[in-house]
Design a protein around this motif. Structure first.
Motif, mmCIF file in Angstrom:
data_model
loop_
_atom_site.group_PDB
_atom_site.id
_atom_site.type_symbol
_atom_site.label_atom_id
_atom_site.label_comp_id
_atom_site.label_asym_id
_atom_site.label_seq_id
_atom_site.Cartn_x
_atom_site.Cartn_y
_atom_site.Cartn_z
ATOM 1 N N THR A 83 0.835 -1.206 0.000
ATOM 2 C CA THR A 83 0.000 0.000 0.000
ATOM 3 C C THR A 83 0.874 1.262 0.000
ATOM 4 O O THR A 83 0.886 2.005 -0.972
ATOM 5 N N VAL A 84 1.620 1.467 1.060
ATOM 6 C CA VAL A 84 2.416 2.687 1.200
ATOM 7 C C VAL A 84 3.589 2.693 0.223
ATOM 8 O O VAL A 84 3.839 3.697 -0.450
ATOM 9 N N GLY A 85 4.310 1.592 0.120
ATOM 10 C CA GLY A 85 5.464 1.530 -0.772
ATOM 11 C C GLY A 85 5.096 1.719 -2.222
ATOM 12 O O GLY A 85 5.725 2.506 -2.948
ATOM 13 N N VAL A 86 4.057 1.021 -2.680
ATOM 14 C CA VAL A 86 3.606 1.163 -4.066
ATOM 15 C C VAL A 86 3.072 2.572 -4.297
ATOM 16 O O VAL A 86 3.348 3.191 -5.332
ATOM 17 N N GLY A 87 2.353 3.102 -3.325
ATOM 18 C CA GLY A 87 1.835 4.468 -3.445
ATOM 19 C C GLY A 87 2.956 5.493 -3.573
ATOM 20 O O GLY A 87 2.884 6.413 -4.400
ATOM 21 N N MET A 88 4.003 5.344 -2.768
ATOM 22 C CA MET A 88 5.132 6.277 -2.844
ATOM 23 C C MET A 88 5.853 6.155 -4.176
ATOM 24 O O MET A 88 6.202 7.176 -4.798
ATOM 25 N N CYS B 131 4.619 5.174 -7.013
ATOM 26 C CA CYS B 131 3.754 5.741 -8.046
ATOM 27 C C CYS B 131 3.758 7.269 -8.002
ATOM 28 O O CYS B 131 3.808 7.922 -9.048
ATOM 29 N N MET B 132 3.721 7.842 -6.804
ATOM 30 C CA MET B 132 3.727 9.302 -6.687
ATOM 31 C C MET B 132 5.032 9.904 -7.191
ATOM 32 O O MET B 132 5.024 10.941 -7.862
ATOM 33 N N ALA C 243 5.207 12.386 -10.330
ATOM 34 C CA ALA C 243 5.841 13.709 -10.207
ATOM 35 C C ALA C 243 6.937 13.865 -11.259
ATOM 36 O O ALA C 243 7.092 14.933 -11.861
ATOM 37 N N TRP C 244 7.705 12.815 -11.497
ATOM 38 C CA TRP C 244 8.745 12.825 -12.528
ATOM 39 C C TRP C 244 8.125 13.033 -13.905
ATOM 40 O O TRP C 244 8.604 13.838 -14.702
ATOM 41 N N ALA C 245 7.048 12.303 -14.206
ATOM 42 C CA ALA C 245 6.377 12.438 -15.497
ATOM 43 C C ALA C 245 5.800 13.843 -15.664
ATOM 44 O O ALA C 245 5.887 14.438 -16.748
#
Length: 121
Positions: free
Chosen positions: A83-88, A90-91, A95-97
Motif C-alpha cells: 500500500t504505502v510503498g507502491v503508493g510512494m 507511483c507518486m 511527479a517525474w512524469a
C-alpha cells in the motif's frame, strides 16, 4: 517498516535498464530523464531507509527488517509495502512524469521569449 523497498526496487530496475540501453546504443544522446527518475527514487529510498534505521526497524544482522522476525509482523510489513510503498513509488514516478511534461511545454514558450526586438535605425 519496509515501504522503502518498493521505490528502491523501482530505482534498481530503472538504473539497470538505463545502463543496458546506454551500453547497447552508445552513439545516442545520454538518457537524462530516466537518470533523473532513478536519482529521485534512490534518494527517497535512502532517506526512508535512514528513517527506519533511526526508529530501530532495520538492524545490522539477519533478518535485517525487524518485522520479518514473526509471521504476524511480516503480514503487516507486506501490507505496508503493497500500500504505502507502491503508493510512494507511483507518486514519485507521476511527479517525474509531470516534470517532463512541464519541461516539454515550457521549452517552446521560452524560445518565443528570446526573439530579438531591436529598434530600427
Amino acid at each position: 517498516m519496509a515501504c522503502f523497498v518498493v521505490p528502491a526496487a523501482e530505482a534498481l530496475i530503472t538504473t539497470a535498464v538505463t545502463l543496458v540501453v546506454e551500453k547497447k546504443f552508445p552513439d545516442k544522446a545520454p538518457l537524462q530523464a530516466p537518470r533523473r527518475l532513478s536519482k529521485l527514487l534512490w534518494g527517497g529510498s535512502a532517506l526512508l531507509a535512514f528513517e527506519h534505521l533511526w526508529h530501530g526497524e532495520i538492524q545490522p544482522f539477519y533478518p535485517f527488517l525487524t518485522a520479518a522476525q514473526d509471521p504476524e509482523s511480516s503480514q503487516v510489513m507486506i501490507h505496508e509495502m503493497s500500500t504505502v510503498g507502491v503508493g510512494m513509488a507511483c507518486m514519485v514516478t507521476l511527479a517525474w512524469a509531470a516534470s517532463l511534461i512541464f519541461l516539454k511545454v515550457r521549452k517552446p514558450l521560452s524560445s518565443h521569449a528570446t526573439v530579438n526586438h531591436s529598434k530600427g535605425a
